[in-house]
Design a protein around this motif. Structure first.
Motif: not given
Lengths: 394, 394, 394, 394
Positions: B26-31, B33-36
């Motif tokens: 999930a973290g990689i997917e957020q990265l 997306l640029g959301t984290i």
């Protein structure tokens, strides 16, 4: 005091009757007796340094009680341990101290050098050091500042900016010159390495660093890194290493010894908080906006200082974590061995002919001196590496 | 899953539906997306390593739910954050896992490879890896063990002692061979670097280290060093440095996630306690007789593991001090970034052609592998230096 | 706001947009929806009191934002919970507030009654109350003070000493009269029971107690007993019961909400510390010389106040013990239910015709009012017994 | 032992050389000398009870050392305090004890009654009591069980179900009868009130309660409520009062005294955990599913037991809070005064002619006896009220 054979290192302590000084001296006497080991002495295995047993103690204090009496008041050492060294401690009584209520309001006592021109005070202190060296046949005399925290004068004053103006300030009794500076000036001109274990400015002004460089006398400081700040400089590098962002760090200290009482005075407290506050941002590489440091005088704790920390961390995906640390430590028990090692180390620097600010001793201080006024390293493990490398080069 | 351009690194995870795996993904997917940001990712600035966005995930789990469903169960990630990546997560479903109730009693599920000869299981796993590599056009596939802790077999068994006997053990379905070893064997023979983030033995037996050396495939482990043990390996070196003797260290952990549930089984717990227990004595250089480590399953804490430590210290003159640490941490939040860095690092080792036990990765593990079975370094700051030196040599 | 059937109780809150007020109101809306239970509501089983669902909210705030916006800022309630009640909250907007920067420096906002004579302000507030009662067809209107802590005026001023001089003070705009007193005067003269949940003096001066008695209007206060002080009044009676002498009690609070920001102003802080400090000695029956209370503004904590206590105890044979308490609490979550119960209880007192200082409500306050100015009971279990007895007498 | 004038109360202690017993006796001797006050003695102001100075001590222990030697081993009392009472302590040596390794494995010693039929052991103990009474001219003799925790036998055994079958069990040396029961039987038949301060069953079985009722001899127990459980029974009623739901309560204890060593044996530990575990649910009125209690033997702590608690609370709107408590207590310092008060109270009950289970003494116990086997009150403040009412009725 027991017989010392071989080269003898004198230690002239400002604040000789205090908790740290009497603990250090009682400890050395116990080591001589063989009743304690080297627990807590970080460089016990460095036998190239002066033996602990070769240290000879004297110094100044505004309370003139002999050290057996003084040590008993602090309640740092168990009565049984104190009894064993009562005789050598009772044989040491402090010389009259140079004080100035403008810089340390809560410190009061009768054993003081009469108020007079600064130049006279300097001469008085230099006489003390010369007499000590001669009477005890000392090879070196190290001066250590363990006195109560002084308020800081205006550090931007031109008087402190270079040696020439400082000398004129001495001539004119300029009030910006604190007792800690008077001691440092006397020690350096007398060729005695100087250790400033307190948050007071002492030799840490351009004028006196210039003097120490010119005279090639080692000076080290400032403010011994014992408990909470020591732990801070151990954990903060790890948080940085693991990329855990420190969102806030709340530190409170409760202590009931004389140190605590002095810090109940806001102007002394300000000096202390300044040296405690600076370590975090430089280790982490960013500003921690919510870094709060509190020190509260609380008598039930006595010398057994308690430091409580709360740390707020932000990790992966912005998730928050917290760490709480409660350190039930013994202020003087942590400080005394560091003082003893610093004495051995500045004596070694003097032996090597390395004068001026001793940057390699940052390991011992909350606010390490740098010769060029630059930002010092604060991470404990990096400071340790610098120190060990310096020792190995010796 | 979002489009990955450039070289693609596959990550095949054992325990794909678990809290750590789904958090990492999930973290990689957020990265993407640029959301984290890269909070908590220790090597974010090391751009010579594979970009986080180039990682492509798959793997095995005995629960066949897609990762959106699996992640929701663990409650590690805020619902809003999870929603944002629900689509890519829902597109990944675990392959059937190889399990053996003899080694992990509390782990149960329906998505399993039918029981059969060990050689068949190996072939099955190798097929999975080959198919993954081809279908996703991957340059490298790294296998990461994030499965529940297995009990340890008899490590002195001759079967595990060298590769020849191990091969025979596979032929004869010898019960000393655990699922973790089957995965490691399949990965190494398939040329896939292997990261063992669990306390299970996995590749950490002579036979498989021999295989990894022969095939020149990097293997790293074991047991990710996230919370309490990480802190222990930060503080213990400082206590040693300051010559504070550790008289006792009491550590208790409470946690309520699946990991905690598994450790409610005494045989799994034993493996975990073994990897947690070994660090202290080797850092300090003496045995701490009263080193107690407890892990308790406690549901209200969920994934937000709490570690409470009490440390008894002896300082100068034999005086006692205590430190208490309460770490309210997030198990998966601390673990996921380490897993991601390990993937990048073993891929780098493979690129450099450096196979066998990766000693320079000790920074990440409670019980770091050594090629020669020697005692590993445990102090975090020294491990970090070794890692950074290795990176700089690249 | 959802339909209320049966008798309706109006609640006019001073500080309507604050964290406690919006939490209380959002909670009532959730109860109406049936999405939460009565956790944290101490008198949920007392069905003789006004039903929670019969409460109708309005009030004053110097920030004019509607309550959905205000609640979102405080981050007390989970976003999902807030969404569910956004509509009724958005339908409530605060009336302009009466403020005086001399008494609360850090509280600023635009939604204020224009500065004018005190008598005009009183008239303005009474109009608000009358209009509220009529428009909403309310049977009773209770006024609750949840505004930021005001500094205390000189409590010995003759103006506050009796009602006659107070009335003259109003006529002459005497600066000793605080906004909290203006609200209390307006409420009491309008026949509205008044709850003072803040450390501000409000109605707790002889003049206004005289008014409350004459008008037979219930008044209750002051300073809600939520977290650390609540725990203190639970533990101290036990220490007394077991004859453990409290040698010192060190309390520190860190909080990051608006309340914390207000208390960063020393004059507001002084009021707060006064109400926190008084409880211990009267429970124990002797003076605790080292009772230290600290409150520090620390933003990472937000509304999730943390209270850390250290207690030094002396037991049999003079032996010392220590207790540390770390309470990770939620300020508004603890306060809101107490506010709701107080509304129900003063409405009940009004129904019974029992006006003046409500001593039986000491259970809810750090500094309970007494009609005769005597020392109140502080032990929580004894306060609870008094409250339950009063209810049973009803 | 110093002269006692007036009526004299004998105290025959099982486990006379233990930490609690020697602390209690040293304390009484100090009180006689006037070197300590009544700190920690909850009923010091109740002068209608037997004066502390009227107590005369003797008892059994499997270690035959005199009490000066025994007390020195426990290190509960400061050496200086111990020196002051060395003479009276040295004059007391324990009688041989009745032991059974089947019920207390870790307790070993040489000063034991030779193994023989149960009836012989009973006779032996009764002889001890009679001799003590006569030689010391005692008005009353109270027997107090302070021995190490015994394992629990099968409590449903018919032998324990009524007095008749129990008598037959004694005739037949039934193994279900523990040493604690043998002592209780001997005491009751000898007319001596019996206090069971341990978690062992002792007199808390139907057969012996029947005997105590028939003989009209007071019996009280079981398991002294000193540290963590005491605090639990203070906080839990407050959480209930404030409607804060306890979602979980994690308690761990570390201690290094003989008590801790005994509890390292799982069967003794089970008895202890049982008495510690039962208090919470009955106070709260619901089951706390995650109530975990741990006791760990940890030598650095010595007698200075440390209890760490984590409590998870759910408040208004389902929001979670946590409380952590670290109690650095002194086990024997908390226990000794309770033992002394219990002696005075059962003597008073005997004087009033009130035999059988003393329900009004629940204030002192983790698992208070009830005559009818019903659920006892656990909330400390309610227990205190019951006790004070009983005293006032006297």
């Amino acid at each position: 005091m027991a017989e010392v054979t071989g080269p003898r290192t004198g230690v002239a302590i400002i604040g000789l009757g205090g908790a740290v000084a009497t603990t250090a001296i009682a400890g050395i006497e116990q080591l001589r007796l063989g009743t304690i080991g080297t627990d807590g002495l970080p460089l016990a295995h460095r036998t190239e340094l002066a033996p602990y047993e070769s240290l000879v103690f004297a110094g100044w204090d505004l309370d003139g009680s002999d050290l057996a009496k003084a040590a008993a008041v602090h309640r740092v050492i168990e009565p049984a341990q104190l009894d064993a060294v009562a005789e050598p401690l009772a044989s040491i009584s402090p010389w009259p101290a140079v004080v100035d209520p403008a810089y340390c309001r809560n410190a009061v006592g009768a054993n003081v050098v009469p108020v007079g021109p600064l130049r006279e005070r300097v001469a008085h202190l230099r006489d003390d050091l010369r007499r000590f060296r001669e009477e005890q046949s000392l090879d070196t005399v190290v001066v250590v500042n363990l006195a109560s925290t002084e308020a800081w004068p205006d550090r931007t004053s031109a008087i402190l900016g270079d040696l020439d103006t400082f000398e004129k300030g001495l001539d004119l009794d300029d009030p910006v010159i604190t007792p800690g500076m008077v001691y440092a000036y006397a020690a350096i001109t007398e060729g005695c390495p100087f250790v400033n274990f307190t948050p007071s400015l002492g030799p840490d002004v351009p004028a006196l660093l210039e003097l120490a460089a010119r005279e090639n006398v080692p000076v080290a400081g400032k403010d011994g890194k014992t408990g909470q700040t020591m732990v801070k400089t151990v954990l903060a590098p790890a948080f940085r290493s693991r990329a855990l962002t420190v969102e806030g760090w709340y530190s409170t200290n409760i202590l009931g010894n004389r140190d605590g009482q002095i810090l109940d005075d806001p102007s002394s407290l300000a000096s202390k908080l300044d040296t405690k506050g600076s370590v975090l941002d430089s280790i982490l590489g960013y500003d921690v906006d919510d870094h709060v440091v509190r020190i509260d005088y609380y008598r039930p704790r006595g010398d057994a200082k308690e430091a409580w920390d709360n740390i707020d961390l932000v990790g992966f995906m912005g998730q928050r974590m917290q760490m709480k640390i409660d350190f039930l430590c013994r202020d003087s028990i942590l400080a005394a061995p560091l003082v003893l090692e610093l004495v051995r180390l500045v004596a070694e620097a003097a032996r090597r002919g390395e004068g001026g600010a001793q940057e390699q001793l940052g390991y011992f201080f909350k606010q390490p001196m740098t010769s060029d006024g630059g930002v010092p390293e604060h991470a404990l493990h990096l400071q340790e590496q610098v120190l060990l490398d310096w020792l190995d080069r010796g």
